[in-house]
Design a protein around this motif. Structure first.
Motif, PDB file in Angstrom:
ATOM      1  N   PHE A 170       0.817  -1.212   0.000  1.00 16.07           N
ATOM      2  CA  PHE A 170       0.000   0.000   0.000  1.00 16.07           C
ATOM      3  C   PHE A 170       0.850   1.261   0.000  1.00 16.07           C
ATOM      4  N   VAL A 171       1.954   1.252   0.733  1.00 15.44           N
ATOM      5  CA  VAL A 171       2.825   2.426   0.759  1.00 15.44           C
ATOM      6  C   VAL A 171       3.460   2.648  -0.615  1.00 15.44           C
ATOM      7  N   SER A 172       3.995   1.581  -1.220  1.00 14.57           N
ATOM      8  CA  SER A 172       4.618   1.725  -2.541  1.00 14.57           C
ATOM      9  C   SER A 172       3.578   2.047  -3.606  1.00 14.57           C
ATOM     10  N   GLU A 230      11.184   0.902   5.280  1.00 13.16           N
ATOM     11  CA  GLU A 230      11.650  -0.144   4.363  1.00 13.16           C
ATOM     12  C   GLU A 230      11.469   0.282   2.910  1.00 13.16           C
ATOM     13  N   VAL A 231      10.333   0.904   2.609  1.00 13.39           N
ATOM     14  CA  VAL A 231      10.082   1.365   1.238  1.00 13.39           C
ATOM     15  C   VAL A 231      11.066   2.470   0.866  1.00 13.39           C
ATOM     16  N   LEU A 232      11.253   3.434   1.755  1.00 10.53           N
ATOM     17  CA  LEU A 232      12.161   4.544   1.457  1.00 10.53           C
ATOM     18  C   LEU A 232      13.609   4.073   1.387  1.00 10.53           C
ATOM     19  N   ARG A 233      13.942   3.026   2.139  1.00  8.77           N
ATOM     20  CA  ARG A 233      15.315   2.494   2.111  1.00  8.77           C
ATOM     21  C   ARG A 233      15.664   1.922   0.738  1.00  8.77           C
ATOM     22  N   ARG A 234      14.651   1.475   0.042  1.00  4.39           N
ATOM     23  CA  ARG A 234      14.855   0.941  -1.317  1.00  4.39           C
ATOM     24  C   ARG A 234      14.434   2.000  -2.340  1.00  4.39           C
ATOM     25  N   GLU A 236      11.658  -6.190  -1.797  1.00  8.28           N
ATOM     26  CA  GLU A 236      11.851  -5.378  -2.994  1.00  8.28           C
ATOM     27  C   GLU A 236      10.958  -5.840  -4.144  1.00  8.28           C
ATOM     28  N   GLY A 237      10.656  -7.144  -4.204  1.00  8.92           N
ATOM     29  CA  GLY A 237       9.770  -7.648  -5.251  1.00  8.92           C
ATOM     30  C   GLY A 237       8.364  -7.082  -5.116  1.00  8.92           C
ATOM     31  N   VAL A 238       7.854  -7.013  -3.888  1.00 11.00           N
ATOM     32  CA  VAL A 238       6.523  -6.437  -3.650  1.00 11.00           C
ATOM     33  C   VAL A 238       6.519  -4.952  -3.973  1.00 11.00           C
ATOM     34  N   ILE A 239       7.556  -4.233  -3.526  1.00 17.95           N
ATOM     35  CA  ILE A 239       7.637  -2.787  -3.748  1.00 17.95           C
ATOM     36  C   ILE A 239       7.700  -2.475  -5.240  1.00 17.95           C
TER      37      ILE A 239
END
Length: 471
Positions: free
Chosen positions: A72-74, A205-209, A258-261
């Motif tokens: 949802f965040v990505s 986690e999202v922002l880290r990637r 990372e695959g989900v994002i």
């Protein structure tokens, strides 16, 4: 389907309010399809196919809430970026979208074909075999251009295989059969307790990637601009490219965040750009955009170059509401993530019955045809046995989606070429054609190089283990 069902509810509303309702449904359904993709390995929409590859593995390990929060965040970040493109660059991007003709769409489909083999992490050969089966299924029915009859074994196949019943059958039915086979045990023996996961950790986690998020959002936005392509190709292309470029390539398919994002940021980034050719040029960029076009026409609003001059209040209210809708979708999704993750603890007997009923209802409702239900059941049963031999559904569905795009654009391009400059110059000249061909060649070369590198690395590790065992 959600947008189409909501159109009658807009008849008594003001045009701006009706379009806000339809735009919110469009935004939320693309992101919401990740819920069943992650928890049940059943994509809620074709755009969520790539999400199943890592998201469901995370759910099986008890990290379903984390996977949903990441998705949802990505999705929100990708969606906001896509809508911002729609707001600021519509006139420029609309002309760019028109530059894509049959030859360019053909090469784009071929680019999708090049990633089929790599979607099955266990074996490139099995991935290609699954993709070939999907390409063959795409030829069933009447040829739209020549009118030829192909592989019509039953009356239900006369109209070809619709993607939605096929998607439901290939992903849902094998899961249902497995659930019934497990009896009254839980959905998966590993999921005994759903771990709590703070929302702040998911955002970090999202922002880290950030690199992967930025590149995949841009990929989804570019593909979303191209009329008739859709989020399903964007998600799969973004997932494949993330896997090839990531230093943690071997983790993809094992529950890697990372695959989900990558998949969710790309598929939701197509929402805004898919409306770029619609509003100023009256050309729908996706099937849902075509339904939105119907909603505009019902209210007496005709998209075109003068839309923003004649109806600026309606146009800008609709576009700005989609930006707000992306944020509200993220807030609501994060709120329900922890509760939705508990689906993994529902007993098999209950879950299998519910999923089967929804599969039948969903397949029938697409075209109100029992033929689609038969196709869904046949493909699902066949996929159950193919999975026993190590074949997976994702490459097969990608082949089914890409087959009509590649064939129709090749035939149309050939007819144009024969009447003008010839097949060779039409398909192999021009800056855009050459760029697409270069990307296709680079994708193939990179896939081969990574496969050889992985094999050398595996062989070297095996040799080291054998040497240690001897000593």
């Amino acid at each position: 389907m959600a947008v189409a069902l909501l159109i009658p509810f807009t008849f008594q509303l003001e045009p701006a309010s009706g379009l806000i309702l339809l735009g919110a449904a469009y935004t939320s359904t693309v992101a919401g399809g990740a819920v069943s993709a992650i928890l049940l390995k059943i994509p809620g929409a074709p755009a969520n196919i790539a999400t199943t590859l890592d998201g469901h593995t995370m759910a099986r390990k008890g990290h379903g809430a984390k996977a949903l929060q990441l998705s949802f965040v990505s999705s929100a970040i990708g969606g906001v970026f896509g809508v911002l493109l729609l707001i600021f660059l519509t006139p420029v991007l609309a002309q760019w979208a028109l530059a894509f003709g049959p030859s360019h769409l053909f090469w784009l489909a071929i680019l999708g074909v090049t990633i089929i083999g790599s979607l099955d992490g266990s074996s490139v050969v099995k991935g290609l075999l699954s993709g070939c089966i999907g390409l063959w299924l795409a030829t069933i029915g009447f040829d739209d251009i020549m009118g030829a009859q192909r592989f019509i074994f039953h009356d239900s196949l006369a109209g070809g295989i619709n993607v939605i019943p096929a998607l439901i059958g290939l992903f849902a039915i094998p899961q249902v059969i497995n659930m019934f086979a497990k009896g009254r045990k839980r959905l998966d023996a590993e999921v005994l307790e759903v771990e709590r996961h703070p929302v702040g950790d998911a955002i970090r986690e999202v922002l880290r990637r950030g690199r992967a998020l930025t590149i995949r959002t841009a990929t989804g936005s570019i593909i979303g601009l191209i009329p008739g392509v859709g989020g399903q190709i964007a998600g799969l292309v973004a997932y494949d490219q993330s896997r090839k470029m990531s230093p943690e390539r071997e983790k993809f398919g094992t529950g890697h965040s990372e695959g989900v994002i990558a998949a969710e940021s790309a598929n939701n980034a197509t929402v805004g750009p898919s409306l770029v050719p619609l509003l100023p040029l009256s050309i729908p960029g996706s099937p849902t955009a075509a339904v939105l076009l119907g909603g505009l026409l019902i209210h007496g609003i005709f998209p075109g170059t003068d839309l923003f001059d004649n109806h600026p209040d309606v146009a800008w209210t609709f576009i700005n509401s989609m930006l707000i809708g992306q944020i509200l979708m993220c807030v609501f999704g994060l709120y329900i993530a922890g509760l939705a993750a508990r689906v993994a603890q529902v007993p098999n007997a209950v879950m299998a019955a519910v999923v089967l009923a929804l599969a039948i209802f969903g397949s029938y409702s697409v075209q109100t045809s029992m033929g689609d239900v038969y196709i869904m059941a046949a493909l699902g049963t066949g996929m159950y046995f193919l999975e026993r031999f190590g074949l997976s559904a994702a490459p097969l569905v990608l082949g089914l989606i890409l087959g009509p795009i590649a064939e129709a654009n090749f035939v149309q391009g050939s007819m144009i070429a024969n009447a003008t400059v010839g097949i060779g110059p039409y398909f192999f000249t021009g800056a855009l054609n050459l760029t697409m061909i270069a990307v296709v060649v680079a994708s193939i070369a990179y896939s081969v190089w990574m496969e050889l590198r992985y094999r050398r690395f595996t062989t070297k590790e095996d040799a080291i283990e054998k040497e240690e065992a001897l000593t």
